[in-house]
Write an enzyme that holds these catalytic residues in place. Structure first.
Site, PDB file in Angstrom:
ATOM      1  N   ASP A  33       0.855  -1.179   0.000  1.00 25.95           N
ATOM      2  CA  ASP A  33       0.000   0.000   0.000  1.00 25.95           C
ATOM      3  C   ASP A  33       0.896   1.234   0.000  1.00 25.95           C
ATOM      4  OD1 ASP A  33      -1.692   2.116   0.550  1.00 25.95           O
ATOM      5  OD2 ASP A  33      -2.644   1.175   2.286  1.00 25.95           O
ATOM      6  N   ASP A  57      -5.047   7.399  -6.534  1.00 26.98           N
ATOM      7  CA  ASP A  57      -5.343   8.814  -6.308  1.00 26.98           C
ATOM      8  C   ASP A  57      -6.291   8.991  -5.133  1.00 26.98           C
ATOM      9  OD1 ASP A  57      -5.417  11.555  -6.753  1.00 26.98           O
ATOM     10  OD2 ASP A  57      -6.655  11.435  -8.549  1.00 26.98           O
ATOM     11  N   SER A 144      -0.895   4.564 -14.732  1.00 29.70           N
ATOM     12  CA  SER A 144      -1.746   4.391 -15.923  1.00 29.70           C
ATOM     13  C   SER A 144      -2.287   2.978 -16.131  1.00 29.70           C
ATOM     14  CB  SER A 144      -1.024   4.838 -17.209  1.00 29.70           C
ATOM     15  OG  SER A 144      -1.061   6.237 -17.347  1.00 29.70           O
ATOM     16  N   THR A 145      -1.979   2.035 -15.230  1.00 30.14           N
ATOM     17  CA  THR A 145      -2.407   0.653 -15.469  1.00 30.14           C
ATOM     18  C   THR A 145      -3.751   0.308 -14.818  1.00 30.14           C
ATOM     19  OG1 THR A 145      -1.065  -0.131 -13.613  1.00 30.14           O
ATOM     20  CG2 THR A 145      -0.059  -0.186 -15.796  1.00 30.14           C
TER      21      THR A 145
END
Length: 200
Positions: A33, A57, A144-145
């Protein structure tokens, strides 16, 4: 999670499947995490509005508290939406990390819209900000994944190549770069990319 490393004579050195040393910086891969990592800065896979969102995010904003969002909104008001491939920095709020570097990765559109260049820039711009602030440690997610649907194996290759390229071409204060991955499959993809970069 923070580790201490001495400088080796070899400029580039393979260590294990999940670590690599370039100059005086160690790149390491972990499953975990990112909001719990105790480093100078964690990288947030942000959206252009800097207003928070889902995935990494959302987790960073929830854990870090409203101070991070307040700084993000001030930046967005001053300069407009953050373009893909660019990065900005805020404080870390209630996170263990002292700062958050917010970067926007590209949305996957099949690979013909400069996605690889923009993803590489997200990593290198984040590293440049960390260097400018003389940070010694930084943690990245897999940019971006998630919702942006960049194929994992391809994104891992771009990430590792961008990080290695930055370290080989720039002097930096960074001693430790951690890629904090969301599951074992992601770890294996990044480990394969790291192994390939050593062999190249």
């Amino acid at each position: 999670m923070s580790l201490e490393y001495g400088i080796m004579h070899a400029e580039i050195c393979a260590m294990t499947d999940n670590t690599r040393r370039i100059n005086h910086t160690v790149i390491s891969l972990v499953v975990g995490d990112i909001t719990e990592v105790n480093v100078d800065a964690i990288v947030n896979a942000a959206n252009p509005s800097l207003a928070g969102g889902g995935g990494v995010d959302g987790a960073i904003h929830r854990t870090g508290g409203p101070a991070i969002l307040a700084e993000c909104l001030k930046i967005a008001a001053a300069q407009g939406p953050l373009p893909a491939g660019k990065a900005v920095i805020t404080g870390g709020g209630r996170l263990k990390a002292r700062h958050v570097i917010h970067t926007v990765g590209p949305v996957w559109r099949g690979g013909s819209s400069r996605e690889a260049d923009l993803l590489a820039s997200a990593y290198s711009e984040s590293l440049q900000l960390a260097t400018e602030h003389k940070f010694k440690s930084i943690a990245f997610p897999s940019i971006s994944t998630g919702a942006y649907e960049y194929p994992l194996n391809m994104a891992a290759g771009v990430a590792v190549t961008a990080i290695a390229g930055y370290l080989e071409q720039h002097q930096t204060s960074l001693k430790e770069i951690i890629l904090v991955l969301f599951n074992r499959s992601a770890l294996e993809a990044y480990a394969a990319a790291l192994k390939a970069s050593i062999a190249a």
